[in-house]
Motif scaffolding. Structure first.
Motif, PDB file in Angstrom:
ATOM      1  N   PHE A 321      -8.856   6.975   1.486  1.00  0.00           N
ATOM      2  CA  PHE A 321      -8.605   6.091   2.624  1.00  0.00           C
ATOM      3  C   PHE A 321      -8.194   4.697   2.133  1.00  0.00           C
ATOM      4  CE2 PHE A 321     -10.270   2.933   5.692  1.00  0.00           C
ATOM      5  CZ  PHE A 321      -9.436   3.241   6.769  1.00  0.00           C
ATOM      6  N   CYS A 322      -8.873   4.211   1.091  1.00  0.00           N
ATOM      7  CA  CYS A 322      -8.497   2.915   0.502  1.00  0.00           C
ATOM      8  C   CYS A 322      -7.056   2.946  -0.004  1.00  0.00           C
ATOM      9  CB  CYS A 322      -9.434   2.569  -0.651  1.00  0.00           C
ATOM     10  SG  CYS A 322     -11.104   2.108  -0.154  1.00  0.00           S
ATOM     11  N   ASN A 323      -6.682   4.068  -0.590  1.00  0.00           N
ATOM     12  CA  ASN A 323      -5.315   4.179  -1.105  1.00  0.00           C
ATOM     13  C   ASN A 323      -4.288   4.159   0.019  1.00  0.00           C
ATOM     14  OD1 ASN A 323      -3.574   4.523  -3.428  1.00  0.00           O
ATOM     15  ND2 ASN A 323      -3.202   6.611  -2.718  1.00  0.00           N
ATOM     16  N   ARG A 324      -4.644   4.765   1.155  1.00  0.00           N
ATOM     17  CA  ARG A 324      -3.739   4.736   2.303  1.00  0.00           C
ATOM     18  C   ARG A 324      -3.628   3.315   2.856  1.00  0.00           C
ATOM     19  NH1 ARG A 324      -2.903  10.070   4.204  1.00  0.00           N
ATOM     20  NH2 ARG A 324      -4.270  11.557   3.159  1.00  0.00           N
ATOM     21  N   ARG A 325      -4.758   2.623   2.918  1.00  0.00           N
ATOM     22  CA  ARG A 325      -4.726   1.233   3.372  1.00  0.00           C
ATOM     23  C   ARG A 325      -3.915   0.377   2.400  1.00  0.00           C
ATOM     24  NH1 ARG A 325     -10.161  -1.619   4.440  1.00  0.00           N
ATOM     25  NH2 ARG A 325      -8.687  -3.278   4.944  1.00  0.00           N
ATOM     26  N   ARG A 326      -4.123   0.594   1.103  1.00  0.00           N
ATOM     27  CA  ARG A 326      -3.341  -0.129   0.090  1.00  0.00           C
ATOM     28  C   ARG A 326      -1.859   0.108   0.290  1.00  0.00           C
ATOM     29  NH1 ARG A 326       0.364   1.912  -3.014  1.00  0.00           N
ATOM     30  NH2 ARG A 326      -0.991   3.698  -3.402  1.00  0.00           N
ATOM     31  N   SER A 327      -1.494   1.353   0.599  1.00  0.00           N
ATOM     32  CA  SER A 327      -0.092   1.690   0.831  1.00  0.00           C
ATOM     33  C   SER A 327       0.459   0.959   2.051  1.00  0.00           C
ATOM     34  CB  SER A 327       0.050   3.210   1.009  1.00  0.00           C
ATOM     35  OG  SER A 327       1.392   3.564   1.231  1.00  0.00           O
ATOM     36  N   ASP A 328      -0.357   0.858   3.102  1.00  0.00           N
ATOM     37  CA  ASP A 328       0.079   0.138   4.304  1.00  0.00           C
ATOM     38  C   ASP A 328       0.297  -1.346   4.004  1.00  0.00           C
ATOM     39  OD1 ASP A 328      -0.068   2.469   5.770  1.00  0.00           O
ATOM     40  OD2 ASP A 328      -2.097   2.074   6.518  1.00  0.00           O
ATOM     41  N   PHE A 329      -0.669  -1.954   3.303  1.00  0.00           N
ATOM     42  CA  PHE A 329      -0.519  -3.360   2.930  1.00  0.00           C
ATOM     43  C   PHE A 329       0.720  -3.551   2.048  1.00  0.00           C
ATOM     44  CE2 PHE A 329      -5.194  -3.885   3.761  1.00  0.00           C
ATOM     45  CZ  PHE A 329      -5.070  -4.918   4.674  1.00  0.00           C
ATOM     46  N   GLU A 330       0.917  -2.608   1.132  1.00  0.00           N
ATOM     47  CA  GLU A 330       2.043  -2.710   0.205  1.00  0.00           C
ATOM     48  C   GLU A 330       3.384  -2.667   0.951  1.00  0.00           C
ATOM     49  OE1 GLU A 330       3.906  -0.326  -3.657  1.00  0.00           O
ATOM     50  OE2 GLU A 330       1.902   0.168  -2.919  1.00  0.00           O
ATOM     51  N   LYS A 331       3.481  -1.796   1.950  1.00  0.00           N
ATOM     52  CA  LYS A 331       4.721  -1.699   2.715  1.00  0.00           C
ATOM     53  C   LYS A 331       5.042  -3.013   3.424  1.00  0.00           C
ATOM     54  CE  LYS A 331       4.375   3.290   3.532  1.00  0.00           C
ATOM     55  NZ  LYS A 331       4.027   4.342   4.534  1.00  0.00           N
ATOM     56  N   VAL A 332       4.012  -3.614   4.020  1.00  0.00           N
ATOM     57  CA  VAL A 332       4.219  -4.886   4.720  1.00  0.00           C
ATOM     58  C   VAL A 332       4.594  -5.978   3.733  1.00  0.00           C
ATOM     59  CG1 VAL A 332       3.093  -6.684   6.086  1.00  0.00           C
ATOM     60  CG2 VAL A 332       2.672  -4.274   6.600  1.00  0.00           C
ATOM     61  N   MET A 333       3.847  -6.053   2.626  1.00  0.00           N
ATOM     62  CA  MET A 333       4.135  -7.071   1.616  1.00  0.00           C
ATOM     63  C   MET A 333       5.518  -6.907   1.020  1.00  0.00           C
ATOM     64  SD  MET A 333       0.615  -7.743  -0.549  1.00  0.00           S
ATOM     65  CE  MET A 333       1.524  -8.613  -1.840  1.00  0.00           C
ATOM     66  N   LEU A 334       5.901  -5.654   0.765  1.00  0.00           N
ATOM     67  CA  LEU A 334       7.200  -5.402   0.151  1.00  0.00           C
ATOM     68  C   LEU A 334       8.332  -5.813   1.083  1.00  0.00           C
ATOM     69  CD1 LEU A 334       8.765  -4.279  -2.247  1.00  0.00           C
ATOM     70  CD2 LEU A 334       8.621  -2.005  -1.207  1.00  0.00           C
ATOM     71  N   ALA A 335       8.198  -5.501   2.370  1.00  0.00           N
ATOM     72  CA  ALA A 335       9.231  -5.892   3.342  1.00  0.00           C
ATOM     73  C   ALA A 335       9.374  -7.412   3.400  1.00  0.00           C
ATOM     74  CB  ALA A 335       8.898  -5.327   4.711  1.00  0.00           C
ATOM     75  N   GLU A 336       8.239  -8.108   3.417  1.00  0.00           N
ATOM     76  CA  GLU A 336       8.282  -9.569   3.459  1.00  0.00           C
ATOM     77  C   GLU A 336       8.835 -10.142   2.158  1.00  0.00           C
ATOM     78  OE1 GLU A 336       4.455 -10.267   6.466  1.00  0.00           O
ATOM     79  OE2 GLU A 336       4.211 -10.470   4.291  1.00  0.00           O
TER      80      GLU A 336
END
Length: 565
Positions: A321-336
């Motif tokens: 679950f932490c890895n999925r959350r990390r992936s979500d944060f990463e997607k947002v950060m990468l787009a920005e």
């Protein structure tokens, strides 16, 4: 893309043990001079005796075991540090030590390395010996504090020494300038594994096991050593390859820690088929994920230490679950970050910052942007007066060298920094970011004329090899491949007969040579690669592996680079 082929070298030294000429060239070009270097026999491991301070370290730890002292293992929050801490705790308990405490700092609270806070915790719990793993070589102030508090310290680390060694009962680090250990490439868990082997030998010598059961087999911990070695991306010299291969073999036989088995189940990995790729891309991200987020506790270490499968499975689910959350944060950060990078398109180095970003994910974002823009990238995060950033660089530009030059030119700028040529980190005041960016771009002027991207190839692969399972298995057996021992890459010119996009991420190609048609896959294909059309001629660089997804093994051709001729 420019293909650069390795020069042919004299491979006569391997002629008696390697019959295939392609395989011989692959191995000799990577420095292999005898079949012993390919042997998984653990009897051929380098001996611990050449590690500086190994005698002092092993005797002090053995004394703690014999005298039933309270010991604390202090690690790090990455895969190497987590597996190393788990190794220390589990092995010391196996030796017969009753009270083994552990502490792994948060990336967001206390940061890297042995701290005063850890030592205070040790004092409160009656600890008489602290063992560090994957840290400590630069913790001179903390070492003095431990001495003041009456706690002995054994440092095990693999990072570069800054010159002055900490005051400790022992400092075991193969990168010490006065250490004669033949390999400087052990990771943190690897160094501690060697120290514990020496501890076992001291306990046997002192007759500790005469009134107990037989001395425990150290091989039972090799799964942790293999995972930490792969996760830390250290050079896979002959010694490290031997450790990793032995760990993989034990995992294939289901001889792994309960937590590793649980994590593999959650990651949908068949332990009988686990390999360095599945460890690197499935297990390691999950072990790392919790440390990248702001959490009250990190379930990764608890998972590896668990002796109850149901509990370990529950913790592994949390890590997933932490890895999925990390992936979500990463997607947002990468787009920005991509938005911000467009504003620096003409700069030699990307230096990006937003206060809302997580520092635990900044290195991942820097790596993604470095690959996309083919230029060094520094990503800073944090909403305090001081911000911390992670950098990833490109061949030909040492990022830590640039930081050294900046520190010489502006000693007041960097509050803290470190790393190596391809990856580094730094902390500075948020008000100094503009100045830092200007200085770093000046350092990177050399990158203006990068030229065409080069791919190092082992040459053209004969057509008969594209479906030769024996060759693919032989290549695999010579591994594991990785940092410092790169997986073989071949090249050629082909016609595309068919393309098929899979899950909108990968592309399955059917390629043709003069006499052969074969299947190849490009994982994580770019938009450009997804739009390559049948009927065109392409040049491609590719690796050869074994596909075990189906019931029967078969050759798998993995495209690394592909473009029209």
């Amino acid at each position: 893309m420019k293909i650069v082929r390795r020069e042919k070298v004299d491979d006569s030294a391997l002629k008696d043990c390697i019959s295939d000429p392609i395989l011989r060239q692959v191995l000799v070009s990577r420095g292999v001079t005898s079949d012993k270097e390919l042997s998984p026999d653990l009897a051929l491991l380098l001996h611990y005796r050449d590690l500086k301070d190994i005698k002092e370290a092993s005797e002090r730890i053995a004394a703690a075991v014999i005298n039933k002292e309270i010991v604390m293992v202090c690690g790090d929050y990455d895969v190497d540090g987590i597996t190393g801490t788990a190794l220390g705790v589990l092995c010391l308990k196996t030796f017969g030590l009753d009270k083994v405490l552990f502490d792994v700092p948060s990336r967001y609270d206390g940061g890297y390395g042995l701290s005063f806070k850890m030592i205070d915790k040790a004092v409160e719990n009656g600890v008489t010996l602290i063992i560090t793993v994957d840290n400590g070589i630069s913790c001179c102030e903390a070492a003095l504090y431990a001495k003041e508090k009456g706690i002995d310290l054994v440092i095990t680390d693999h990072h570069e020494s800054l010159g002055t060694l900490p005051e400790a009962a022992a400092v075991v680090d193969p990168k010490r300038c006065d250490c004669n250990f033949a390999s400087k490439n052990l990771c943190g868990v690897g160094v501690l594994f060697y120290v514990l082997i020496a501890v076992r030998a001291v306990l046997i010598e002192k007759g500790y096991y005469l009134s107990r059961s037989a001395a425990p087999c150290m091989g039972q911990f090799l799964d942790l050593v293999a995972i930490g070695t792969i996760g830390d991306v250290v050079n896979l010299d002959a010694n490290n390859r031997r450790l990793v291969k032995a760990g993989l073999q034990r995992m294939h036989r289901q001889n792994a820690q309960i937590g590793v088995k649980a994590l593999a189940e959650v990651s949908r990995i068949d332990m009988a088929k686990i390999d360095p790729v599945s460890i690197a891309f499935d297990l390691c991200p999950r072990l790392n994920a919790a440390g990248r987020l702001k959490l009250d506790d990190n379930p990764a270490l608890l998972c590896l230490l668990s002796d109850d499968y149901d509990k370990a499975l529950s913790l592994a689910v949390k890590l997933d679950f932490c890895n999925r959350r990390r992936s979500d944060f990463e997607k947002v950060m990468l787009a920005e970050a991509k938005e911000d990078a467009l504003l620096q398109a003409n700069d030699n180095v990307l230096v990006l910052y937003r206060s809302s970003w997580l520092s635990g994910i900044s290195g991942l974002i820097a790596g993604r942007l470095k690959e996309q823009y083919q230029k060094p990238c520094f990503v800073f995060a944090g909403d305090t007066e001081n911000v911390t950033g992670s950098a990833r660089s490109v061949p030909g530009f040492s990022i830590v060298g640039a930081l050294n030059h900046i520190n010489d030119a502006a000693p007041d700028l960097l509050l803290r920094y470190g790393g190596h040529s391809m990856a580094a980190g730094a902390t500075l005041k948020v008000t100094q970011l503009k100045r830092f960016k200007e200085l770093l771009n000046k350092e990177a002027l050399i990158l203006n004329d990068k030229g065409e991207e080069e791919v190092l190839s082992d040459g053209i692969l004969p057509e008969s090899y594209f479906k030769d399972l024996d060759f693919a298995l032989a290549l695999e057996a010579c591994g594991p491949w990785g940092q410092g021992f790169p997986e073989p890459v071949f090249d050629g010119v082909f016609y595309i007969e068919e393309t098929r996009v899979l899950a909108n991420r990968h592309v399955r190609f059917r390629l043709r040579t003069d006499n052969t048609v074969f299947s190849a896959i490009r994982f994580r294909a770019s938009v450009y690669e997804k739009n390559l059309l049948p009927g065109i001629e392409v040049k491609a660089a590719f690796s050869v592996g074994v596909d075990r997804y189906y019931a029967n093994e078969r050759v798998e051709i993995k495209i690394e680079y592909i473009e029209p001729v």
